[in-house]
Scaffold this motif. Structure first.
Motif, PDB file in Angstrom:
ATOM      1  N   THR A  70       0.831  -1.205   0.000  1.00 24.41           N
ATOM      2  CA  THR A  70       0.000   0.000   0.000  1.00 24.41           C
ATOM      3  C   THR A  70       0.866   1.254   0.000  1.00 24.41           C
ATOM      4  O   THR A  70       2.030   1.231   0.430  1.00 24.41           O
ATOM      5  CB  THR A  70      -0.935   0.039   1.220  1.00 24.41           C
ATOM      6  N   GLU A  71       0.268   2.312  -0.462  1.00 27.42           N
ATOM      7  CA  GLU A  71       0.930   3.627  -0.436  1.00 27.42           C
ATOM      8  C   GLU A  71      -0.109   4.679  -0.097  1.00 27.42           C
ATOM      9  O   GLU A  71      -1.191   4.710  -0.684  1.00 27.42           O
ATOM     10  CB  GLU A  71       1.582   3.949  -1.769  1.00 27.42           C
ATOM     11  N   TYR A  72       0.209   5.550   0.854  1.00 28.04           N
ATOM     12  CA  TYR A  72      -0.683   6.624   1.271  1.00 28.04           C
ATOM     13  C   TYR A  72      -0.031   7.978   0.998  1.00 28.04           C
ATOM     14  O   TYR A  72       1.203   8.114   1.040  1.00 28.04           O
ATOM     15  CB  TYR A  72      -0.995   6.527   2.763  1.00 28.04           C
ATOM     16  N   ILE A  73      -0.883   8.973   0.731  1.00 30.25           N
ATOM     17  CA  ILE A  73      -0.409  10.359   0.672  1.00 30.25           C
ATOM     18  C   ILE A  73      -1.174  11.165   1.716  1.00 30.25           C
ATOM     19  O   ILE A  73      -2.322  10.848   2.053  1.00 30.25           O
ATOM     20  CB  ILE A  73      -0.589  10.989  -0.725  1.00 30.25           C
ATOM     21  N   ASN A  74      -0.525  12.213   2.229  1.00 30.73           N
ATOM     22  CA  ASN A  74      -1.143  13.055   3.252  1.00 30.73           C
ATOM     23  C   ASN A  74      -2.148  14.017   2.615  1.00 30.73           C
ATOM     24  O   ASN A  74      -1.879  14.613   1.572  1.00 30.73           O
ATOM     25  CB  ASN A  74      -0.084  13.849   4.006  1.00 30.73           C
ATOM     26  N   MET A  75      -3.277  14.169   3.277  1.00 31.23           N
ATOM     27  CA  MET A  75      -4.323  15.071   2.796  1.00 31.23           C
ATOM     28  C   MET A  75      -4.606  16.204   3.786  1.00 31.23           C
ATOM     29  O   MET A  75      -5.592  16.923   3.652  1.00 31.23           O
ATOM     30  CB  MET A  75      -5.602  14.290   2.522  1.00 31.23           C
ATOM     31  N   GLY A  76      -3.734  16.328   4.794  1.00 26.15           N
ATOM     32  CA  GLY A  76      -3.851  17.489   5.663  1.00 26.15           C
ATOM     33  C   GLY A  76      -4.186  17.175   7.103  1.00 26.15           C
ATOM     34  O   GLY A  76      -4.593  16.069   7.465  1.00 26.15           O
ATOM     35  N   LYS A  77      -3.976  18.191   7.921  1.00 26.18           N
ATOM     36  CA  LYS A  77      -4.255  18.152   9.355  1.00 26.18           C
ATOM     37  C   LYS A  77      -5.463  19.039   9.639  1.00 26.18           C
ATOM     38  O   LYS A  77      -5.544  20.171   9.153  1.00 26.18           O
ATOM     39  CB  LYS A  77      -3.022  18.662  10.116  1.00 26.18           C
ATOM     40  N   TYR A  78      -6.408  18.537  10.435  1.00 24.19           N
ATOM     41  CA  TYR A  78      -7.670  19.234  10.638  1.00 24.19           C
ATOM     42  C   TYR A  78      -8.070  19.221  12.113  1.00 24.19           C
ATOM     43  O   TYR A  78      -7.637  18.356  12.876  1.00 24.19           O
ATOM     44  CB  TYR A  78      -8.796  18.583   9.817  1.00 24.19           C
ATOM     45  N   ILE A  79      -8.917  20.184  12.474  1.00 24.48           N
ATOM     46  CA  ILE A  79      -9.500  20.239  13.816  1.00 24.48           C
ATOM     47  C   ILE A  79     -10.998  20.025  13.674  1.00 24.48           C
ATOM     48  O   ILE A  79     -11.672  20.729  12.908  1.00 24.48           O
ATOM     49  CB  ILE A  79      -9.206  21.581  14.498  1.00 24.48           C
TER      50      ILE A  79
END
Length: 466
Positions: free
Chosen positions: A92-101
């Motif tokens: 598998t390979e993941y990419i980051n889609m951001g940090k959220y509150i």
């Protein structure tokens, strides 16, 4: 950052190999599609109110879960979103889609839907009052210092503090009327010819712009998208840049490419700014760097819905869209709504920037009598400067006026006193007129009585003579 393998896999039909993951800060086990994560939708953009320069767009995330209690413990928590693919070898390979509150549910019904809404950290303190903490005593403050200061107040780390026009000098704090952090950030981004966003990988605040690549960052062929709207209206090439004071339309600083205007007509970008660029000299200092960035910018107004979503496409990416085997056009990602629900889908938009009409200074001849006033409102020094020129057949007379805030207050006070005196005089005159009108009425009454008496005398004489 997505690898070539990841990008290529996103061109293929989903076959149970699309992955989603939400990790809660401080919690070891992520929420994934293998348990109760049902859907993730991420909405981002740099296009706001018809413009991309100086925009501040807070990216949002919504997620749905199969069980209601999945979201009850996430309110006010920090989460990290990732999107992935599974290859044929089960790696598998993941990419980051951001940090959220995670935000609070707007009502009980929303909470019952097992759904959360979250925003990037850019939302923190964005609409709080800006409290300047910059020391101006050494007279060496620049636009860069304001960017660092407002980032500190937002609790964010900038990717870089070197950007277009970052060295523009600032003599004093111009944000003294309760302006919010959002306004300061917009002002910096506007002068830097950028928009503001949070980097998905580093989670740092960044001043961003369109891809400068000569070749597209991604190419959509006919089998890679489901629907295409637009694709016919070309925006640009940009051949005119105007920086203006929001108070006065006829004292603009302009860069033009006349040859391009003659060929394509005038395509303008207008930047209105008077917090930092409060006079023509500062506007002139800033315009060339911005002109070098926007000159000849061209793209096509379009909206595209993909067959297979592209989570790796960033705002500002240059994309090529084929409308046939041989025909295509280039444009940019200005809005991107990405959805994961076991499959990937992207809705990508490139709206045209809003065209604005700007008043130009009227042409004059020696035979025309014309008064021109150039007003400089210096918010940093809290001062108003005016240059008034009167032109006639004999030549030109120029008078200069400079007022600080105290002097303006004095003038306003004196004007108010004069107005009060004038009002008192008007009232007194009205009273005098009323008194005179009474005298006239009395006189008319006396004349009437006299006439009656004369008539009576005439009647008496007529009777005596008879």
């Amino acid at each position: 950052m997505a690898t070539t393998n990841f990008i290529n896999e996103c061109k293929n039909r989903a076959n149970g190999n699309r992955l989603g993951k939400i990790t809660v800060e401080g919690v070891t086990s992520p929420i994934t599609n293998s348990d109760n994560l049902q859907k993730i939708k991420i909405s981002g953009g740099c296009y706001v109110d018809g413009n991309i320069i100086g925009t501040v767009y807070v990216k949002s995330l919504t997620a749905n879960f199969t069980a209601r209690n999945s979201n009850t413990d996430l309110i006010d928590k920090t989460i990290y979103a990732q999107i992935g693919v599974k290859y044929a070898d089960n790696s598998t390979e993941y990419i980051n889609m951001g940090k959220y509150i995670v935000d609070k549910p707007i009502n009980e019904k929303t909470a019952n839907l097992s759904q959360i809404t979250a925003y990037t950290e850019l939302i923190n303190n964005l609409d709080n009052k800006y409290e300047c903490s910059i020391d101006f005593s050494n007279n060496d403050v620049t636009l860069e210092d304001f960017y660092i200061d407002v980032c500190n107040q937002l609790g964010l780390t900038p990717t870089t503090t070197t950007f277009i026009n970052s060295t523009i000098p600032v003599l004093a704090n111009p944000f003294t009327n309760g302006e919010k952090n959002r306004v300061v950030l917009q002002t910096v981004a506007k002068i830097a010819c950028s928009w503001v966003e949070i980097d998905d990988d580093t989670n740092k605040i960044d001043l961003c712009w369109l891809s400068q690549s000569e070749t597209p960052d991604y190419t959509f062929y006919l089998n890679d998208y489901a629907t295409l709207e637009g694709g016919e209206i070309k925006y640009g090439p940009i051949n005119c840049l105007i920086i203006k004071n929001s108070q006065i339309d006829d004292e603009n600083v302009t860069n033009k490419d006349q040859e391009s205007i003659d060929l394509y007509g005038e395509n303008s970008i207008v930047i209105s700014e008077d917090y930092i660029l409060y006079n023509a000299e500062l506007r002139q200092q800033a315009i060339n760097n911005i002109w070098n960035r926007v000159h000849n910018m061209t793209y096509v107004d379009a909206k595209l819905i993909t067959c297979y979503g592209k989570p790796f496409l960033k705002l500002g990416a240059k994309i090529r869209i084929h409308t046939s085997e041989t025909e295509y056009f280039d444009t940019y990602v200005l809005k991107h709504d990405f959805t994961y629900d076991g499959t990937f889908q992207s809705v990508i938009e490139s709206p045209a920037l809003t065209k604005q009409e700007i008043k130009t200074k009227q042409d004059i001849t020696l035979q025309e009598k014309l008064s021109n006033t150039e007003i400089e409102i210096n918010k940093q020094k809290q001062q108003i400067n005016a240059v008034v020129s009167t032109q006639n057949e004999q030549g030109e007379t120029i008078a200069q006026l400079q007022l600080n805030s105290e002097e303006v207050n004095i003038i306003i006070s004196q004007t108010n006193e004069n107005v009060n005196e004038l009002n008192n005089a008007v009232v007194e005159n009205q009273n005098n007129i009323a008194s005179q009108q009474d005298d006239i009425s009395n006189l008319n009454s006396n004349l009437s009585n006299t006439n009656d008496e004369l008539n009576q005398v005439k009647n008496n004489l007529s009777t005596a003579n008879g």
